[in-house]
Design an enzyme around this catalytic site. Structure first.
Site, PDB file in Angstrom:
ATOM      1  N   SER A 112      47.381  46.625  35.621  1.00 26.79           N
ATOM      2  CA  SER A 112      46.808  47.791  34.938  1.00 26.79           C
ATOM      3  C   SER A 112      47.783  48.717  34.240  1.00 26.79           C
ATOM      4  O   SER A 112      47.359  49.646  33.563  1.00 26.79           O
ATOM      5  CB  SER A 112      45.977  48.611  35.910  1.00 26.79           C
ATOM      6  OG  SER A 112      44.752  47.981  36.103  1.00 26.79           O
TER       7      SER A 112
ATOM      8  N   SER B 175      43.521  48.780  33.689  1.00 30.46           N
ATOM      9  CA  SER B 175      42.624  49.904  33.850  1.00 30.46           C
ATOM     10  C   SER B 175      43.216  51.232  33.389  1.00 30.46           C
ATOM     11  O   SER B 175      42.481  52.195  33.204  1.00 30.46           O
ATOM     12  CB  SER B 175      42.233  50.032  35.324  1.00 30.46           C
ATOM     13  OG  SER B 175      43.373  50.357  36.111  1.00 30.46           O
TER      14      SER B 175
ATOM     15  N   LYS C 258      47.305  59.390  34.800  1.00 25.25           N
ATOM     16  CA  LYS C 258      46.081  58.619  35.041  1.00 25.25           C
ATOM     17  C   LYS C 258      45.206  59.355  36.056  1.00 25.25           C
ATOM     18  O   LYS C 258      45.714  59.900  37.049  1.00 25.25           O
ATOM     19  CB  LYS C 258      46.451  57.234  35.582  1.00 25.25           C
ATOM     20  CG  LYS C 258      45.266  56.288  35.740  1.00 25.25           C
ATOM     21  CD  LYS C 258      45.717  54.922  36.276  1.00 25.25           C
ATOM     22  CE  LYS C 258      44.573  53.915  36.295  1.00 25.25           C
ATOM     23  NZ  LYS C 258      44.997  52.583  36.789  1.00 25.25           N
TER      24      LYS C 258
HETATM   25  N1  GLN Z   1      42.260  44.099  35.851  1.00 21.94           N
HETATM   26  C1  GLN Z   1      42.556  43.916  37.240  1.00 21.94           C
HETATM   27  C2  GLN Z   1      41.351  44.312  38.050  1.00 21.94           C
HETATM   28  O1  GLN Z   1      40.352  44.550  37.490  1.00 21.94           O
HETATM   29  C3  GLN Z   1      43.740  44.739  37.628  1.00 21.94           C
HETATM   30  C4  GLN Z   1      43.430  46.168  37.743  1.00 21.94           C
HETATM   31  C5  GLN Z   1      44.582  46.990  38.186  1.00 21.94           C
HETATM   32  O2  GLN Z   1      45.741  46.589  38.102  1.00 21.94           O
HETATM   33  N2  GLN Z   1      44.265  48.156  38.700  1.00 21.94           N
HETATM   34  O3  GLN Z   1      41.367  44.377  39.227  1.00 21.94           O
END
Ligand code: GLN
Length: 480
Positions: free
Chosen positions: A173, A149, A74
């Site tokens: 994410s 994400s 990532k």
């Molecule tokens: N979707 C969640 C957010 O927007 C979690 C994102 C994540 O785990 N980095 O914060």
């Protein structure tokens, strides 16, 4: 033997150790699929670097444990001399001077990084649509999102561009994109994996973890990255090695189904697949009971105070001076910050920085941030109480299957609700993983399993036994 890109990491390691393939061939097979990246999984491909490392490994007298198997990373994880943007314009062209500890550990073990994967800007989002650079498409249906994400990492693994990948999980994410892409994704216990070199989003929540197409591969990957790192004071000495699971039954395992996460908001097809998995748990000798986690309904609201508060502080370092490009010829320093951050950050990041700054302001701190921290403690206690009765908690990973590209972009709250199932265990710092448990209208459904802190080995065992019983086929139609 199957084509090299179709092998799991475990099979790849075995083939390399047996001399049935070279690391150079394995890496070339992955790169061939990355060059035809119709899913938009990758932001940067390090073909030259990867080929060079594969050759080095092939030349060694003795192969390292991971033997030259390729991996995708990532773009939130720093990689020395390889562009690392966290999906943001504010880091366009940024080349870190050091590599994240977890990536370094994998490289030392013989994994070969082939490239950096797309993500929501600074890991804020649930669809990867907040990337400043490109969309990523779900390999199961290219009109749909891969989740987020870490959507690029999930898509890369689901599309057989790499056998496994690293992601980061703050509120879901890793698990949510794993669910939407029909693969395995795990968020370990808070502190399990060093965050040195992970571009910070919300430091009391961020964790690095594996994506893979099998639970055994996820365990193998995790086994190489856990443990104390001098460069991250929140990293922990790991109590026992992470084992690659062998379990074939669930005899004596007590499983609790989270009542609050099986209700109205869950799509019928998702519920049906989860129910079928529950029946399999019983078929394998496990017991299933309903468990209430009453504070679950406060998870999303709590998270959306704590995560933005922490991000508003973490993202203060992006000022156009220390990292990345400058966007202006400003007259003074303040104007310089304003223009750089104004142009460098996308709308979701700005929304979070503003929300977080507001929640931390002295007049509101007690009412919002402090209150959220108290609710977080209650959520943690709810889990503690549940784990006195059961060993593992299960729920859907996501209330819906992959949604259409564009569907939730205009509605941040709908997007935030994508993580309703994953956020509570993040707030409690607990390990939790998602495995595919079936299809609904041709789209994968994820089953989430969560356990007490440090229960990774048990969770992986349960997931492995269940995975075998479910027999999910991870090949999206038309992808291979
Ligand atoms: N979707 C969640 C957010 O927007 C979690 C994102 C994540 O785990 N980095 O914060």
């Amino acid at each position: 033997m199957s084509a090299l890109h179709e092998l799991t990491a475990e099979q790849g390691v075995a083939a390399l150790h047996a001399g049935e393939a070279s690391a150079a061939e394995m890496v070339d097979a992955a790169l061939a699929r990355v060059e035809d990246d119709r899913w938009g999984s990758f932001l940067a491909v390090d073909a030259e670097g990867a080929r060079g490392r594969a050759r080095e490994i092939d030349a060694l007298a003795e192969r390292p444990p991971l033997a030259g198997v390729p991996i995708a990373i990532k773009d939130a994880l720093s990689t020395r001399d390889v562009t690392t943007t966290a999906g943001s314009r504010i880091l366009e062209g940024f080349r870190p001077v050091y590599t994240a500890t977890c990536v370094e550990r994998l490289e030392r073990a013989g994994a070969v990084v082939i490239g950096k994967t797309n993500m929501d800007e600074f890991a804020m989002g649930s669809s990867t649509e907040n990337s400043a650079y490109q969309l990523t498409r779900n390999p199961w249906d290219e009109g749909r999102v891969p989740g987020g994400s870490s959507g690029g990492s999930a898509a890369a693994v689901a599309a057989y561009q790499a056998p496994w990948a690293l992601g980061s999980d703050t509120g879901g994410s890793i698990r949510q994109p794993a669910a939407l892409c029909g693969i395995v994704g795990m968020k370990p216990t808070y502190g399990a994996v060093s965050r040195s070199g992970l571009i910070a989003f919300a430091s009391s929540l961020d964790q690095v973890g594996p994506f893979a197409r099998t639970v055994r591969d996820a365990a193998l990957l995790l086994s190489h990255i856990v443990g104390r790192d001098e460069l991250d004071s929140t990293s922990l000495d790991w109590p026992e090695p992470i084992a690659v699971p062998e379990a074939t039954d669930l005899e004596g395992v007590r499983v609790g189904v989270v009542d609050e996460l099986m209700g109205d908001g869950v799509e019928p097809g998702v519920r049906a697949a989860v129910d079928a998995a529950l029946a399999r748990i019983e078929g394998l000798g496990g017991s299933v009971e309903r468990v209430s986690l009453a504070t679950t309904e406060h998870g999303v609201a709590t998270y959306y105070l704590i995560a933005p508060a922490e991000c508003s502080s973490n993202l203060a370092r992006f000022d156009g001076i220390r990292y990345g490009p400058r966007f202006d010829e400003a007259r003074d320093l303040l104007e310089h910050y304003e223009v750089t951050r104004g142009e460098g950050f996308g709308p979701e990041v700005k929304r979070r920085v503003m929300l977080g700054t507001f929640a931390l302001a002295s007049g509101y701190y007690d009412a919002y941030y402090l209150r959220a921290q108290k609710v977080r403690t209650l959520i943690r206690r709810d889990f503690d109480a549940a784990f006195e009765r059961v060993d593992v908690l299960v729920s859907p990973t996501s209330p819906t299957t992959a949604f259409r590209i564009g569907e939730r972009v205009q509605d941040p709250l709908a997007m935030y609700l994508s993580d309703v199932c994953t956020i509570p265990s993040s707030l409690a710092g607990l390990p939790s993983l998602s495995i595919p448990c079936g299809l609904s209208d041709g789209l994968p459904v994820g089953l989430q399993l969560a356990g007490p802190a440090f229960s990774e080995n048990r969770l992986l065992s349960v997931a492995h036994a269940l995975e075998a019983a479910i027999g999910f086929d991870p090949r999206p139609p038309g992808v291979l």
